[in-house]
Motif scaffolding. Sequence first.
Motif, PDB file in Angstrom:
ATOM      1  N   VAL A  27      -8.439 -27.499  76.950  1.00  0.00           N
ATOM      2  CA  VAL A  27      -7.969 -26.234  77.540  1.00  0.00           C
ATOM      3  C   VAL A  27      -8.805 -25.076  76.996  1.00  0.00           C
ATOM      4  O   VAL A  27      -9.268 -24.214  77.755  1.00  0.00           O
ATOM      5  CB  VAL A  27      -6.464 -26.025  77.232  1.00  0.00           C
ATOM      6  CG1 VAL A  27      -6.010 -24.622  77.653  1.00  0.00           C
ATOM      7  CG2 VAL A  27      -5.618 -27.087  77.935  1.00  0.00           C
ATOM      8  N   ARG A  63       0.301 -23.163  79.727  1.00  0.00           N
ATOM      9  CA  ARG A  63      -0.675 -22.309  80.393  1.00  0.00           C
ATOM     10  C   ARG A  63      -0.459 -22.391  81.895  1.00  0.00           C
ATOM     11  O   ARG A  63      -0.514 -23.465  82.475  1.00  0.00           O
ATOM     12  CB  ARG A  63      -2.106 -22.797  80.051  1.00  0.00           C
ATOM     13  CG  ARG A  63      -2.531 -22.540  78.609  1.00  0.00           C
ATOM     14  CD  ARG A  63      -3.122 -21.147  78.468  1.00  0.00           C
ATOM     15  NE  ARG A  63      -4.291 -20.983  79.279  1.00  0.00           N
ATOM     16  CZ  ARG A  63      -5.555 -20.972  78.797  1.00  0.00           C
ATOM     17  NH1 ARG A  63      -5.774 -21.128  77.506  1.00  0.00           N
ATOM     18  NH2 ARG A  63      -6.572 -20.795  79.611  1.00  0.00           N
ATOM     19  N   ASP A  64      -0.237 -21.232  82.525  1.00  0.00           N
ATOM     20  CA  ASP A  64       0.008 -21.206  83.971  1.00  0.00           C
ATOM     21  C   ASP A  64      -1.227 -21.607  84.776  1.00  0.00           C
ATOM     22  O   ASP A  64      -1.110 -22.018  85.922  1.00  0.00           O
ATOM     23  CB  ASP A  64       0.439 -19.798  84.407  1.00  0.00           C
ATOM     24  CG  ASP A  64       1.832 -19.458  83.898  1.00  0.00           C
ATOM     25  OD1 ASP A  64       2.571 -20.403  83.540  1.00  0.00           O
ATOM     26  OD2 ASP A  64       2.173 -18.255  83.840  1.00  0.00           O
ATOM     27  N   ASP A  65      -2.415 -21.451  84.167  1.00  0.00           N
ATOM     28  CA  ASP A  65      -3.648 -21.718  84.907  1.00  0.00           C
ATOM     29  C   ASP A  65      -4.170 -23.137  84.699  1.00  0.00           C
ATOM     30  O   ASP A  65      -5.235 -23.490  85.177  1.00  0.00           O
ATOM     31  CB  ASP A  65      -4.730 -20.695  84.522  1.00  0.00           C
ATOM     32  CG  ASP A  65      -5.030 -20.691  83.019  1.00  0.00           C
ATOM     33  OD1 ASP A  65      -4.192 -21.207  82.244  1.00  0.00           O
ATOM     34  OD2 ASP A  65      -6.099 -20.183  82.629  1.00  0.00           O
ATOM     35  N   LYS A 107      -9.349 -26.915  83.428  1.00  0.00           N
ATOM     36  CA  LYS A 107      -8.109 -26.451  84.067  1.00  0.00           C
ATOM     37  C   LYS A 107      -7.290 -27.579  84.691  1.00  0.00           C
ATOM     38  O   LYS A 107      -6.176 -27.365  85.144  1.00  0.00           O
ATOM     39  CB  LYS A 107      -8.438 -25.427  85.166  1.00  0.00           C
ATOM     40  CG  LYS A 107      -9.153 -24.171  84.668  1.00  0.00           C
ATOM     41  CD  LYS A 107      -8.150 -23.125  84.243  1.00  0.00           C
ATOM     42  CE  LYS A 107      -8.779 -21.764  84.008  1.00  0.00           C
ATOM     43  NZ  LYS A 107      -9.384 -21.669  82.677  1.00  0.00           N
TER      44      LYS A 107
END
Length: 312
Positions: A47, A81-83, A52
């Motif tokens: 990450v 992590r939203d991404d 991603k």
Amino acid sequence: MIELDTIKTSRWPEAVTIMDVGPRDGLQNEPYVLPAAKKIRLITGLVDAGVKWIQATSFVHPKAVPQMADAAEVVAGLPQRDDVHYFALIPNQKGYERARAAGMIHLALVLSATETMNQRNLNLSVSESMAIAEQLLRRAKNEGVMVRVDISAAFVCAYEGVTDPGQVVQQTDELLAMGADQICICDTTGRANPQQVAELFAALRHERSPDRLAAHFHNTYGLALANTVAAMQQGITFFDASIAGLGGCPYSPGATGNVATDDLVNMLNQMGVKTGIDLERLCDVSDFVQEFSGQLPPSAYYRATRVKKKVA
Ligand code: MG
């Protein structure tokens, strides 16, 4: 037979997406069991390097794959992590339920293009697996879960030899019609060659959106990067890879694993194709792979740039 004039020869995409499958495909083919805390450290490193899409674990029977028995613990420790899209591999309904209970919303359902591989791997016939896929894909749509289907042995089966490309095209069509978000065409045995890859993806991309297709190459015979280029020439922009080349091939005990993420990113950097991944930070993760595996990783880029050679 596919017409050769359908094959493009000189067009690179501006950017590609890489899914690192090292924490799953890589580790599951290693002889040791890496503790969950170290798996989480491995994933966190990926990450931090800008990866991603990560296949983080699998919810399969712990007796079949002891390396993945800690799947729920690994999921609980994933960096929030939203991404970042974390995937778990599942073989059936039971795996779906365990993955969902652990909080996973991106799943990779595995099945095979050939009857013998499906029986040996999943103890199911291909039609039984397709029926399971239909049920799970319907349920996933209702639950807002993204499911990609990994078609294993899509090029060469360890038991049946060269796979009928027509079978893979038909299976892909059926799975997309059932609502699969993406189909990953997997060279499970690492025996595909660029000609075969070009022909199959030329047939698959015809009237299908290339962004719903992905490719998964093993480097068993050193052809994974060549196969990647062949797939890119057919418009494919989503590739699986394994950090440092971690892993192996269950059908070729002495062989290396998936194409190394380091090598794939290096090649794409050189070609001007964007990945969003920082190659040097990726090699820091490969340092960690070397540390916990106790072995020099197969990644050519890592060996060329990070190994301190003793000069006599
Ligand atoms: Mg694989």
